[in-house]
Design a protein around this motif. Structure first.
Motif, PDB file in Angstrom:
ATOM      1  N   TYR A 102      76.772 -32.348 136.407  1.00 36.29           N
ATOM      2  CA  TYR A 102      75.844 -32.592 137.512  1.00 36.29           C
ATOM      3  C   TYR A 102      74.404 -32.471 137.019  1.00 36.29           C
ATOM      4  N   SER A 103      73.562 -33.406 137.398  1.00 36.73           N
ATOM      5  CA  SER A 103      72.130 -33.322 137.091  1.00 36.73           C
ATOM      6  C   SER A 103      71.330 -33.658 138.336  1.00 36.73           C
ATOM      7  N   ASP A 104      70.147 -33.052 138.442  1.00 35.49           N
ATOM      8  CA  ASP A 104      69.215 -33.359 139.523  1.00 35.49           C
ATOM      9  C   ASP A 104      68.062 -34.187 138.970  1.00 35.49           C
ATOM     10  N   VAL A 105      67.702 -35.237 139.686  1.00 36.65           N
ATOM     11  CA  VAL A 105      66.627 -36.132 139.256  1.00 36.65           C
ATOM     12  C   VAL A 105      65.627 -36.269 140.399  1.00 36.65           C
ATOM     13  N   ALA A 106      64.348 -35.990 140.104  1.00 35.57           N
ATOM     14  CA  ALA A 106      63.288 -36.087 141.119  1.00 35.57           C
ATOM     15  C   ALA A 106      62.449 -37.331 140.863  1.00 35.57           C
ATOM     16  N   PHE A 107      62.374 -38.212 141.868  1.00 36.36           N
ATOM     17  CA  PHE A 107      61.517 -39.395 141.814  1.00 36.36           C
ATOM     18  C   PHE A 107      60.168 -39.081 142.458  1.00 36.36           C
ATOM     19  N   GLU A 108      59.118 -39.660 141.918  1.00 37.93           N
ATOM     20  CA  GLU A 108      57.841 -39.600 142.602  1.00 37.93           C
ATOM     21  C   GLU A 108      57.896 -40.507 143.831  1.00 37.93           C
ATOM     22  N   ALA A 109      56.943 -40.323 144.737  1.00 34.96           N
ATOM     23  CA  ALA A 109      56.855 -41.204 145.904  1.00 34.96           C
ATOM     24  C   ALA A 109      56.359 -42.575 145.451  1.00 34.96           C
ATOM     25  N   LEU A 110      57.104 -43.617 145.777  1.00 35.21           N
ATOM     26  CA  LEU A 110      56.795 -44.968 145.323  1.00 35.21           C
ATOM     27  C   LEU A 110      56.243 -45.806 146.468  1.00 35.21           C
ATOM     28  N   THR A 111      55.307 -46.670 146.155  1.00 32.71           N
ATOM     29  CA  THR A 111      54.807 -47.607 147.161  1.00 32.71           C
ATOM     30  C   THR A 111      55.793 -48.764 147.295  1.00 32.71           C
ATOM     31  N   ASP A 112      55.667 -49.493 148.390  1.00 29.47           N
ATOM     32  CA  ASP A 112      56.526 -50.659 148.592  1.00 29.47           C
ATOM     33  C   ASP A 112      56.319 -51.675 147.474  1.00 29.47           C
ATOM     34  N   LYS A 150      73.566 -50.812 137.142  1.00 29.71           N
ATOM     35  CA  LYS A 150      73.470 -49.350 137.037  1.00 29.71           C
ATOM     36  C   LYS A 150      73.685 -48.698 138.402  1.00 29.71           C
ATOM     37  N   ALA A 151      74.442 -47.615 138.404  1.00 32.44           N
ATOM     38  CA  ALA A 151      74.631 -46.841 139.627  1.00 32.44           C
ATOM     39  C   ALA A 151      73.283 -46.355 140.139  1.00 32.44           C
ATOM     40  N   GLY A 152      73.054 -46.502 141.426  1.00 30.16           N
ATOM     41  CA  GLY A 152      71.795 -46.079 142.016  1.00 30.16           C
ATOM     42  C   GLY A 152      70.662 -47.058 141.792  1.00 30.16           C
ATOM     43  N   GLY A 153      70.908 -48.112 141.020  1.00 37.40           N
ATOM     44  CA  GLY A 153      69.901 -49.135 140.816  1.00 37.40           C
ATOM     45  C   GLY A 153      68.855 -48.816 139.768  1.00 37.40           C
ATOM     46  N   TYR A 154      69.122 -47.814 138.922  1.00 43.94           N
ATOM     47  CA  TYR A 154      68.133 -47.504 137.881  1.00 43.94           C
ATOM     48  C   TYR A 154      68.812 -46.854 136.693  1.00 43.94           C
ATOM     49  N   GLY A 155      68.097 -46.881 135.556  1.00 43.23           N
ATOM     50  CA  GLY A 155      68.543 -46.175 134.363  1.00 43.23           C
ATOM     51  C   GLY A 155      67.404 -45.313 133.846  1.00 43.23           C
ATOM     52  N   ILE A 156      67.709 -44.080 133.481  1.00 46.08           N
ATOM     53  CA  ILE A 156      66.659 -43.160 133.028  1.00 46.08           C
ATOM     54  C   ILE A 156      66.035 -43.628 131.717  1.00 46.08           C
ATOM     55  N   GLN A 157      66.758 -44.437 130.967  1.00 46.63           N
ATOM     56  CA  GLN A 157      66.275 -44.882 129.669  1.00 46.63           C
ATOM     57  C   GLN A 157      65.461 -46.171 129.763  1.00 46.63           C
ATOM     58  N   GLY A 158      65.280 -46.709 130.958  1.00 50.13           N
ATOM     59  CA  GLY A 158      64.598 -47.988 131.119  1.00 50.13           C
ATOM     60  C   GLY A 158      63.264 -47.877 131.834  1.00 50.13           C
ATOM     61  N   LEU A 159      62.882 -48.958 132.485  1.00 51.41           N
ATOM     62  CA  LEU A 159      61.593 -49.035 133.169  1.00 51.41           C
ATOM     63  C   LEU A 159      61.451 -47.967 134.253  1.00 51.41           C
ATOM     64  N   PHE A 171      59.187 -43.532 136.981  1.00 47.78           N
ATOM     65  CA  PHE A 171      59.271 -42.979 138.339  1.00 47.78           C
ATOM     66  C   PHE A 171      59.740 -41.528 138.348  1.00 47.78           C
ATOM     67  N   ILE A 172      60.317 -41.061 137.231  1.00 50.64           N
ATOM     68  CA  ILE A 172      61.016 -39.777 137.220  1.00 50.64           C
ATOM     69  C   ILE A 172      60.054 -38.668 136.804  1.00 50.64           C
ATOM     70  N   LYS A 173      59.790 -37.748 137.733  1.00 50.35           N
ATOM     71  CA  LYS A 173      58.840 -36.674 137.419  1.00 50.35           C
ATOM     72  C   LYS A 173      59.520 -35.395 136.945  1.00 50.35           C
ATOM     73  N   ASP A 174      60.833 -35.271 137.182  1.00 54.08           N
ATOM     74  CA  ASP A 174      61.509 -34.050 136.719  1.00 54.08           C
ATOM     75  C   ASP A 174      63.012 -34.283 136.711  1.00 54.08           C
ATOM     76  N   ILE A 175      63.691 -33.664 135.732  1.00 52.60           N
ATOM     77  CA  ILE A 175      65.149 -33.636 135.737  1.00 52.60           C
ATOM     78  C   ILE A 175      65.612 -32.214 135.448  1.00 52.60           C
ATOM     79  N   ALA A 176      66.763 -31.874 135.991  1.00 55.83           N
ATOM     80  CA  ALA A 176      67.414 -30.598 135.689  1.00 55.83           C
ATOM     81  C   ALA A 176      68.865 -30.924 135.397  1.00 55.83           C
TER      82      ALA A 176
END
Length: 205
Positions: A131-141, A156-165, A169-174
Motif C-alpha cells: 500500500y502507498s499513499d500519493v498526494a496530488f497538488e490541486a490542479l486547474t481544469d 494506467k490504473a487511475g489514469g497516470y504513472g508516477i514515472q511519467g508526465l 502533479f505529485i507533491k508527496d508519497i508515502a
C-alpha cells in the motif's frame, strides 16, 4: 525440484514491470495467459480483495499455461495495481472523458495505490499486497485537460504513472515508489527468494 535456470516467467504485459525486474537483475520470459482474466470488480468487493484476487487469478492462469505447454519449471510472477480514492477503484480510463474524471477526483487529494504481487513455484504460492499513499497538488481544469490530451493516461490504473508526465502533479508519497509504478521491488525480492532464487550475486571478497 530445483529451478530449471535463474529465469522466471512474468505473467504481465506491463512494460514498467519488465523495466523494474531488469533494474534488480532478474532475467525473465513473458508468459501471457492463454485465457484472459476477468478484471471486473465484483459486487461489494473491497479494493484490497479485488487487487489480490486479480493477481492470484493471473498467476493461476499462467501456471496452467506453463503446465499445458510443458514448459520448463520456473517461478511465475504476477502483479496487479489499482488506484483507490473514496473506496472507489479507478481502473484504466477508456476515453478522455474518463481520464478527465479520474484526474479531477485525484486533484488536491491523497489517494492509495495498491499493488499485489504473487509468486508460484512447484506447488507453493506466496502473495503480498503493498500500500502507498500519493498526494496530488490541486490542479486547474486547464492542467487536467492538457494532461489528458496526451496518450499517457490510457494504459494506467487511475489514469497516470508516477514515472511519467504526471510526476509534476505529485507533491508527496508515502510507501514504495516502485510499488506505485506497478511492482514493489522490496516485496518482490522477498517473494522470489522464497523460491530459492538468489537476487544478489554471491560475494567474492
Amino acid at each position: 525440484m530445483k529451478l530449471a535456470d535463474k529465469k522466471i516467467y512474468l505473467a504481465s504485459k506491463s512494460p514498467r514491470r519488465r523495466e523494474l525486474l531488469r533494474q534488480i537483475g532478474i532475467d525473465f520470459e513473458l508468459l501471457l495467459n492463454d485465457k484472459e482474466v476477468d478484471e471486473q470488480v465484483l459486487p461489494n468487493e473491497k479494493p484490497a480483495d479485488y487487487v489480490a484476487r486479480v493477481t492470484r487469478d493471473k498467476l493461476l492462469s499462467a501456471r496452467q499455461t506453463m503446465l499445458y505447454r510443458q514448459l520448463p519449471m520456473r517461478p511465475i510472477l504476477s502483479a496487479d495495481t489499482t488506484v483507490v480514492v473514496d473506496d472507489l477503484i479507478l481502473g484504466k480510463p477508456a476515453d478522455i472523458r474518463e481520464a478527465v474524471d479520474m484526474i479531477t477526483r485525484l486533484s488536491g487529494r491523497t489517494h492509495q495505490v495498491l499493488t499485489s504481487v504473487a509468486v508460484a513455484f512447484q506447488e507453493q504460492m506466496w502473495q503480498i499486497t503493498q500500500y502507498s499513499d500519493v498526494a496530488f497538488e490541486a490542479l486547474t481544469d486547464d492542467m487536467i485537460r492538457a494532461y489528458c490530451s496526451t496518450q499517457e493516461p490510457f494504459d494506467k490504473a487511475g489514469g497516470y504513472g508516477i514515472q511519467g508526465l504526471a510526476s509534476i502533479f505529485i507533491k508527496d508519497i508515502a510507501g514504495s515508489h516502485s510499488g506505485i509504478m506497478g511492482l514493489p521491488l522490496f516485496e518482490t525480492a522477498q517473494l522470489l527468494q522464497k523460491t530459492g532464487m538468489r537476487i544478489l550475486p554471491q560475494a567474492t571478497l
